[in-house]
Scaffold this motif. Structure first.
Motif, mmCIF file in Angstrom:
data_model
loop_
_atom_site.group_PDB
_atom_site.id
_atom_site.type_symbol
_atom_site.label_atom_id
_atom_site.label_comp_id
_atom_site.label_asym_id
_atom_site.label_seq_id
_atom_site.Cartn_x
_atom_site.Cartn_y
_atom_site.Cartn_z
ATOM 1 N N THR A 86 0.828 -1.205 0.000
ATOM 2 C CA THR A 86 0.000 0.000 0.000
ATOM 3 C C THR A 86 0.857 1.247 0.000
ATOM 4 N N GLU A 87 1.945 1.218 0.778
ATOM 5 C CA GLU A 87 2.827 2.382 0.848
ATOM 6 C C GLU A 87 3.515 2.628 -0.496
ATOM 7 N N GLU A 88 3.944 1.563 -1.161
ATOM 8 C CA GLU A 88 4.606 1.709 -2.453
ATOM 9 C C GLU A 88 3.649 2.255 -3.511
ATOM 10 N N LEU A 89 2.402 1.776 -3.490
ATOM 11 C CA LEU A 89 1.419 2.287 -4.440
ATOM 12 C C LEU A 89 1.131 3.761 -4.174
ATOM 13 N N GLN A 90 0.996 4.130 -2.914
ATOM 14 C CA GLN A 90 0.752 5.530 -2.583
ATOM 15 C C GLN A 90 1.902 6.414 -3.059
ATOM 16 N N ALA A 91 3.136 5.932 -2.902
ATOM 17 C CA ALA A 91 4.290 6.701 -3.359
ATOM 18 C C ALA A 91 4.281 6.839 -4.883
ATOM 19 N N ALA A 92 3.928 5.756 -5.585
ATOM 20 C CA ALA A 92 3.874 5.804 -7.048
ATOM 21 C C ALA A 92 2.803 6.777 -7.518
ATOM 22 N N VAL A 93 1.638 6.733 -6.888
ATOM 23 C CA VAL A 93 0.562 7.656 -7.264
ATOM 24 C C VAL A 93 0.980 9.092 -6.976
ATOM 25 N N GLY A 94 1.673 9.301 -5.857
ATOM 26 C CA GLY A 94 2.156 10.636 -5.534
ATOM 27 C C GLY A 94 3.109 11.165 -6.588
ATOM 28 N N ASP A 95 4.020 10.309 -7.065
ATOM 29 C CA ASP A 95 4.937 10.717 -8.131
ATOM 30 C C ASP A 95 4.167 11.045 -9.410
ATOM 31 N N ALA A 96 3.160 10.228 -9.701
ATOM 32 C CA ALA A 96 2.383 10.435 -10.925
ATOM 33 C C ALA A 96 1.608 11.744 -10.877
ATOM 34 N N VAL A 97 1.045 12.049 -9.717
ATOM 35 C CA VAL A 97 0.219 13.252 -9.585
ATOM 36 C C VAL A 97 1.037 14.518 -9.817
ATOM 37 N N VAL A 98 2.303 14.504 -9.407
ATOM 38 C CA VAL A 98 3.132 15.708 -9.596
ATOM 39 C C VAL A 98 3.777 15.759 -10.973
ATOM 40 N N GLY A 99 3.456 14.786 -11.833
ATOM 41 C CA GLY A 99 3.890 14.855 -13.221
ATOM 42 C C GLY A 99 5.118 14.061 -13.575
ATOM 43 N N TYR A 100 5.651 13.285 -12.653
ATOM 44 C CA TYR A 100 6.803 12.448 -12.964
ATOM 45 C C TYR A 100 6.382 11.362 -13.947
ATOM 46 N N VAL A 101 7.182 11.133 -14.996
ATOM 47 C CA VAL A 101 6.822 10.190 -16.059
ATOM 48 C C VAL A 101 7.948 9.186 -16.236
ATOM 49 N N HIS A 102 7.603 7.909 -16.202
ATOM 50 C CA HIS A 102 8.604 6.857 -16.377
ATOM 51 C C HIS A 102 7.871 5.556 -16.676
ATOM 52 N N VAL A 103 8.511 4.678 -17.459
ATOM 53 C CA VAL A 103 7.904 3.382 -17.760
ATOM 54 C C VAL A 103 7.559 2.628 -16.477
#
Length: 257
Positions: A86-103
């Motif tokens: 859950t923590e890893e998914l939350q971190a990934a979503v947080g990165d996505a929301v601020v516009g970070y883009v990566h495969v």
């Protein structure tokens, strides 16, 4: 079946813009029915929502991705769904929301939301120039040409590899009587699973010829029904078509991916 081809890119960041440029080229081509081509610079959460709506059987991601390889290196890899806490998914979503883009971010968010397709493949080019600006470096331009070829290969092979998934469970148990044809078919499916994992044809075409000869010689299994016959012949015809298009010899191992 449906295929979603996505270019993951950082807009106007030199080589990191490769995914968008790949999409521009692929959109001018006839990749067949059921193929969607999209530029995925707009964020991993939105990508996950689109995958949830479309539900493709295959996702092909093409991008310039920094992995520490020599510039211009092209790598094709089959992606297994990551298991995120859950923590890893939350971190990934947080990165996505601020516009970070990566495969990796696209994969993590889609997998975390349970919408990553049954088969996902990444075609990556190692970038050389990553600063602001337009245009690819010479090494990335060469890598883009190779990457486009690999993406076309994935789209072309997708129906064949879907057949492998349909055929494999039909061979379990003792419903079909042992035969030369059945043993060759099992070996052929093993080779095609290597193709799916590593991008190498191996002995697949030679085994296809052996399967055709075994069936013609009357050594097919007792207990086969119309579905079995239809899928066996669809597999043979699909391999014949790909051998003619890709120009591989029966014993070809194919180029390293």
């Amino acid at each position: 079946m449906t295929v979603f081809v996505g270019g993951v890119s950082e807009l106007f960041q030199r080589d990191l813009d490769l995914g968008r440029l790949a999409v521009e080229q692929l959109r001018t081509e006839d990749l067949g029915a059921g193929v969607t081509v999209e530029d995925l610079h707009y964020g991993a959460v939105a990508v996950a929502q689109q995958l949830a709506d479309e539900g493709p059987d295959l996702l092909v991601l093409v991008a310039a991705t920094r992995r520490g390889r020599p510039p211009g290196t092209v790598q094709r890899r089959r992606i297994d769904p990551p298991h995120l806490s859950t923590e890893e998914l939350q971190a990934a979503v947080g990165d996505a929301v601020v516009g970070y883009v990566h495969v990796d971010l696209v994969v993590d968010v889609a997998a975390g939301f349970g919408v990553l397709p049954p088969r996902t493949v990444a075609v990556e080019v190692e970038p050389e120039e990553v600063g602001p600006g337009e245009g690819l470096s010479a090494s990335a331009s060469a890598g883009l040409r190779t990457a486009l070829t690999l993406v076309r290969d994935e789209v072309r092979r997708a129906p064949l590899l879907q057949l492998v998934g349909e055929l494999r469970p039909l061979l379990d148990g003792d419903r079909l009587e042992d035969s030369d044809a059945l043993r060759v078919l099992r070996a052929l499916l093993d080779e095609l699973e290597v193709l799916d994992r590593d991008g190498r044809w191996g002995a697949a075409f030679a085994l296809c010829d052996r399967l055709r000869l075994a069936i013609a010689g009357g050594s097919a299994s007792a207990g086969m029904d119309h579905r079995d016959w239809g899928l066996w012949w669809a597999l043979i015809e699909g391999l014949d078509r790909l051998q003619a298009i890709e120009g591989a010899s029966p014993a070809s191992e194919g180029p390293p991916r």
